[in-house]
Design a protein around this motif. Sequence first.
Motif, PDB file in Angstrom:
ATOM      1  N   SER A 184       1.096  -0.963  -0.043  1.00 30.93           N
ATOM      2  CA  SER A 184       0.365  -0.012   0.272  1.00 30.93           C
ATOM      3  C   SER A 184       1.252   1.223   0.237  1.00 30.93           C
ATOM      4  N   ASN A 213      -3.537  -2.602  -2.149  1.00 24.32           N
ATOM      5  CA  ASN A 213      -5.403  -2.894  -3.024  1.00 24.32           C
ATOM      6  C   ASN A 213      -5.689  -2.150  -1.978  1.00 24.32           C
ATOM      7  N   THR A 214      -5.842  -0.839  -2.005  1.00 20.93           N
ATOM      8  CA  THR A 214      -6.213   0.188  -1.176  1.00 20.93           C
ATOM      9  C   THR A 214      -7.465   0.749  -2.199  1.00 20.93           C
ATOM     10  N   LEU A 215      -8.554   1.270  -1.801  1.00 21.16           N
ATOM     11  CA  LEU A 215      -9.368   1.959  -2.504  1.00 21.16           C
ATOM     12  C   LEU A 215      -9.046   2.942  -3.183  1.00 21.16           C
ATOM     13  N   SER A 216      -8.212   4.059  -3.236  1.00 20.77           N
ATOM     14  CA  SER A 216      -7.920   4.943  -3.717  1.00 20.77           C
ATOM     15  C   SER A 216      -7.083   4.283  -5.151  1.00 20.77           C
ATOM     16  N   SER A 219      -9.349   2.595  -7.070  1.00 17.38           N
ATOM     17  CA  SER A 219     -10.806   3.507  -7.753  1.00 17.38           C
ATOM     18  C   SER A 219     -10.018   4.825  -8.386  1.00 17.38           C
ATOM     19  N   SER A 242     -12.207  -8.194   2.448  1.00 19.97           N
ATOM     20  CA  SER A 242     -11.989  -6.931   2.382  1.00 19.97           C
ATOM     21  C   SER A 242     -11.905  -6.550   0.548  1.00 19.97           C
ATOM     22  N   ARG A 245     -13.831  -7.551  -1.873  1.00 18.06           N
ATOM     23  CA  ARG A 245     -14.980  -5.899  -2.360  1.00 18.06           C
ATOM     24  C   ARG A 245     -14.931  -5.277  -2.786  1.00 18.06           C
ATOM     25  N   LYS A 246     -13.734  -4.591  -2.402  1.00 20.05           N
ATOM     26  CA  LYS A 246     -13.042  -3.083  -3.540  1.00 20.05           C
ATOM     27  C   LYS A 246     -13.242  -3.803  -4.409  1.00 20.05           C
ATOM     28  N   VAL A 250     -15.352  -1.334  -7.618  1.00 16.00           N
ATOM     29  CA  VAL A 250     -14.555  -0.315  -8.583  1.00 16.00           C
ATOM     30  C   VAL A 250     -14.864  -1.110  -9.853  1.00 16.00           C
TER      31      VAL A 250
END
Length: 278
Positions: A184, A213-216, A219, A242, A245-246, A250
Amino acid sequence: MKLFWILVVTAVINGCMYVSGSAEGESSMHATAIDVGQGLAVLFEYGGRYAMYDFGPDSVGVVDSLLARGVDTLDWVVLSHNHRDHIGGFLELAGRGVFVRRLYMGPDTAGAFFRDSVLRVARALGTPVDTLLRGENVSFGGGGNGFEVLWPASYLRVGENRASVVLLGKFGASKMLLTGDLDSVGERHLLEMNPTLSAELLQVAHHGSAGSNTLSFLSQVSPKYAFVSVGAGNGYGHPALSVVRKLNLVLGDSTKLYRTDLQGSIRFELSPSMGVLH
């Protein structure tokens, strides 16, 4: 020129391979995430020539898989970092009938034992070795198609997962992002250096670990398809729920997330005119 589509779904013993087609007369690149269990090995095919990003762990038959596909020469191999599940298969090349024209490695400051083992094999094969850094490129030659190195930068000293060589493949309208095991923190730095980074096809970092694999990041990349190279029933819990799911959020469609533990080897087409096809 008339356009045509071909979609073939071929069941194979170790999983499924998907093949699709693009515009007539157009040279596409094909990328296959080979099912290597808990590891990563991606085979590229372009104009009858082959290359690889990572080589999976040893003792899982990566070389046998190449030979079964009729691949006896690789234009180049990129090993993202010095972890066994990404480079172990390369150690089994000597005397197996697969020749590597050039080997690229990153500046990983850790894993000296595996690095030295890889270099011994390269010497035995007579394969030249180069170090890849941000701003450099690898390709099949000509046409402006190939892979740009986005990470790591030359002024950084990094080791372990954060040292993973990140490649952005560009083939006309198609873009593919290969992240190895980037964590990350590395993802954050990568976005700082490439604030408009995007790709249609994403290799999910570190087998879907929650430490990547951060959401930011997901995305910003905003992939159309993503694949996880992961071993069935692995002891790490990969891919993390988790992260799944992200990715589903996306991607907008859970069927656009592919996993080697569920589907075996997975093949994508990168069409210069039509983007990524599957």
